[in-house]
Design a protein around this motif. Structure first.
Motif, short mmCIF file in Angstrom:
data_model
loop_
_atom_site.label_atom_id
_atom_site.label_comp_id
_atom_site.label_asym_id
_atom_site.label_seq_id
_atom_site.Cartn_x
_atom_site.Cartn_y
_atom_site.Cartn_z
N ASP A 142 0.87 -1.17 0.00
CA ASP A 142 0.00 0.00 0.00
C ASP A 142 0.91 1.22 0.00
O ASP A 142 1.28 1.73 1.05
CB ASP A 142 -0.92 0.00 1.23
N GLY A 143 1.31 1.67 -1.18
CA GLY A 143 2.32 2.71 -1.26
C GLY A 143 3.64 2.17 -0.75
O GLY A 143 4.16 1.16 -1.24
N ALA A 144 4.21 2.82 0.27
CA ALA A 144 5.46 2.35 0.88
C ALA A 144 5.22 1.32 1.97
O ALA A 144 6.17 0.69 2.44
CB ALA A 144 6.24 3.54 1.45
N GLU A 145 3.98 1.13 2.37
CA GLU A 145 3.64 0.20 3.46
C GLU A 145 3.56 -1.23 2.95
O GLU A 145 2.87 -1.53 1.98
CB GLU A 145 2.30 0.61 4.08
N ARG A 146 4.28 -2.15 3.61
CA ARG A 146 4.24 -3.56 3.26
C ARG A 146 3.13 -4.25 4.04
O ARG A 146 3.10 -4.20 5.26
CB ARG A 146 5.59 -4.22 3.56
N LEU A 147 2.22 -4.90 3.32
CA LEU A 147 1.09 -5.57 3.94
C LEU A 147 1.34 -7.06 4.13
O LEU A 147 0.88 -7.65 5.10
CB LEU A 147 -0.17 -5.39 3.08
N MET A 201 -6.45 1.21 22.37
CA MET A 201 -6.92 2.57 22.14
C MET A 201 -5.94 3.35 21.27
O MET A 201 -6.33 4.00 20.29
CB MET A 201 -7.12 3.29 23.47
N LEU A 202 -4.65 3.27 21.60
CA LEU A 202 -3.67 4.06 20.86
C LEU A 202 -3.45 3.53 19.45
O LEU A 202 -3.29 4.31 18.50
CB LEU A 202 -2.35 4.09 21.62
N ARG A 203 -3.44 2.22 19.28
CA ARG A 203 -3.18 1.66 17.95
C ARG A 203 -4.28 2.03 16.97
O ARG A 203 -4.04 2.08 15.76
CB ARG A 203 -3.00 0.15 18.03
N ALA A 204 -5.48 2.28 17.46
CA ALA A 204 -6.56 2.70 16.57
C ALA A 204 -6.30 4.08 15.99
O ALA A 204 -6.91 4.45 14.97
CB ALA A 204 -7.89 2.69 17.33
N LEU A 205 -5.41 4.85 16.61
CA LEU A 205 -5.13 6.22 16.17
C LEU A 205 -3.85 6.35 15.37
O LEU A 205 -3.58 7.41 14.79
CB LEU A 205 -5.04 7.15 17.39
N LEU A 206 -3.04 5.29 15.32
CA LEU A 206 -1.73 5.39 14.68
C LEU A 206 -1.85 5.39 13.16
O LEU A 206 -2.74 4.76 12.59
CB LEU A 206 -0.84 4.23 15.12
N PRO A 207 -0.93 6.08 12.49
CA PRO A 207 -0.88 6.02 11.03
C PRO A 207 -0.24 4.71 10.59
O PRO A 207 0.19 3.91 11.43
CB PRO A 207 0.02 7.22 10.68
N PRO A 208 -0.14 4.44 9.29
CA PRO A 208 0.59 3.25 8.83
C PRO A 208 2.02 3.25 9.34
O PRO A 208 2.60 4.31 9.59
CB PRO A 208 0.53 3.37 7.30
N PHE A 233 3.48 7.31 17.88
CA PHE A 233 4.23 8.05 16.86
C PHE A 233 3.24 8.58 15.84
O PHE A 233 2.10 8.13 15.74
CB PHE A 233 5.27 7.15 16.17
N ASP A 234 3.69 9.56 15.10
CA ASP A 234 2.88 10.09 14.01
C ASP A 234 3.82 10.56 12.91
O ASP A 234 4.92 11.06 13.19
CB ASP A 234 2.01 11.26 14.50
N HIS A 235 3.42 10.37 11.68
CA HIS A 235 4.16 10.94 10.55
C HIS A 235 3.19 11.19 9.42
O HIS A 235 2.20 10.47 9.24
CB HIS A 235 5.35 10.08 10.10
N ALA A 236 3.46 12.24 8.66
CA ALA A 236 2.58 12.64 7.58
C ALA A 236 3.38 13.41 6.54
O ALA A 236 4.44 13.98 6.85
CB ALA A 236 1.43 13.50 8.10
N LEU A 237 2.87 13.42 5.32
CA LEU A 237 3.56 14.08 4.22
C LEU A 237 2.69 15.15 3.58
O LEU A 237 1.46 15.00 3.49
CB LEU A 237 3.93 13.06 3.14
N THR A 238 3.32 16.23 3.15
CA THR A 238 2.73 17.16 2.21
C THR A 238 3.63 17.16 0.97
O THR A 238 4.58 16.38 0.89
CB THR A 238 2.64 18.58 2.79
N GLU A 239 3.34 18.03 0.03
CA GLU A 239 4.16 18.07 -1.18
C GLU A 239 5.61 18.45 -0.88
O GLU A 239 6.53 18.05 -1.59
CB GLU A 239 3.58 19.07 -2.19
N THR A 240 5.83 19.20 0.21
CA THR A 240 7.17 19.72 0.47
C THR A 240 7.75 19.33 1.82
O THR A 240 8.92 19.61 2.08
CB THR A 240 7.15 21.26 0.40
N THR A 241 6.98 18.67 2.69
CA THR A 241 7.43 18.49 4.07
C THR A 241 7.05 17.12 4.61
O THR A 241 5.95 16.62 4.35
CB THR A 241 6.81 19.57 4.99
#
Length: 308
Positions: A142-147, A201-208, A233-241
């Motif tokens: 799934d994109g960079a995520e290995r399933l 509870m926390l794992r339901a909120l985590l990103p990939p 942890f949290d991580h996210a992408l925009t076009e530049t950051t």
């Protein structure tokens, strides 16, 4: 007919594989590769193979959108004219590849052809056991995520069956990604221990675990996987950051999980309104002061500029 040597191997001589787009080919030396009915290059889609009609019919039927994974896999295999396929999903700690059927055993990520395909995100082939034939292992992404991986079992591998196997792996990865958020069968099969309530509870909120684009890849895991209290942890992408955050709330109970939940929500809220780092940190601090004044959370928050 091209056969794989005994045991797990990389694609044998005469095969060329590319990780980007899974655009591999299989052919016997001296022969031109057969054209597949499913082209993965550019916008060209060949419809010369009659098996394509079955796949198009399958994809066009809205009733197929609600099928469970095993039924969808079986029908896709039939529509593509393939022999047999099994989906394996990686467990929470990425130690085992768990089949989505009760008739096949789990496979270790380390020391197996399936695990090699999962770790390297590349095609792997091996001779099947007593039943004969060849098994091709395709990564599910799934994109960079290995399933996990897809096991395709065929009497012999051809350019057409490899192309169709890649198409099947891509399609099933999208099905898994869309369904795993609400189908507990995926969660049950990929857990090896009981999940504690704060961790649930926390794992339901985590990103990939892994996100990325052409410029950067970010990946993170939490251990002990089933007993996390206030860690996240949290991580996210925009076009530049690339935005990243590591959070550790005081304590290891449900209250610490609530503290991390508020901190994570405040972090995302500030980030999505365009706040810079100082503003984001102030937003998290104000949220905790307002809602949980007797709690605190340690964090590392960073932004990576992908342009400079």
């Amino acid at each position: 007919m091209t056969r794989a040597p005994s045991g797990g191997t990389e694609a044998p001589h005469g095969w060329a594989t590319r990780r980007a787009g899974w655009d591999g080919r299989c052919q016997t030396a001296g022969q031109r590769p057969r054209r597949s009915g499913l082209s993965t290059r550019g916008d060209e889609v060949s419809t010369s193979d009659p098996d394509d009609a079955g796949l198009r019919s399958f994809l066009a039927d809205p009733a197929h959108l609600t099928l469970d994974l095993r039924t969808a896999t079986a029908r896709c295999v039939k529509a593509l004219g393939l022999r047999h396929a099994v989906v394996y999903l990686v467990d929470l700690q990425q130690r085992h590849l768990v089949p989505q059927t009760a008739v096949a055993p789990s496979v270790p990520v380390d020391g197996s052809p399936a695990g090699w395909a999962y770790r390297t995100q590349s095609l792997r082939v091996e001779e099947s056991g007593t039943g004969g034939g060849i098994t091709a292992w395709f990564p599910l992404l799934d994109g960079a995520e290995r399933l996990g991986v897809l096991a395709l079992c065929e009497t012999a591998l051809t350019a057409s069956s490899l192309t169709r196997g890649r198409a099947l792996a891509s399609l099933l990865a999208m099905v898994i990604t869309s369904k795993r958020l609400y189908e507990d069968s995926f969660v049950r099969r990929t857990r090896t221990e009981r999940m504690e309530l704060p961790a649930e509870m926390l794992r339901a909120l985590l990103p990939p675990r892994t996100i990325g684009n052409g410029n950067v890849v970010s990946t993170a895991v939490l251990e002990p996987a089933y007993e996390i209290g206030g860690d996240a942890f949290d991580h996210a992408l925009t076009e530049t950051t690339l935005h990243v955050a590591v959070l550790d709330a005081m304590g290891h109970d449900l209250a610490s999980g609530l503290t991390t939940t508020v901190s994570l929500a405040a972090c995302r809220n500030a980030r999505r309104t365009g706040a810079d780092l100082p503003e984001l940190v102030r937003g998290v601090d104000e949220a905790l002061s307002s809602w949980l004044p007797d709690k605190f959370c340690t964090s590392v928050i960073a932004q990576l500029d992908l342009v400079t």
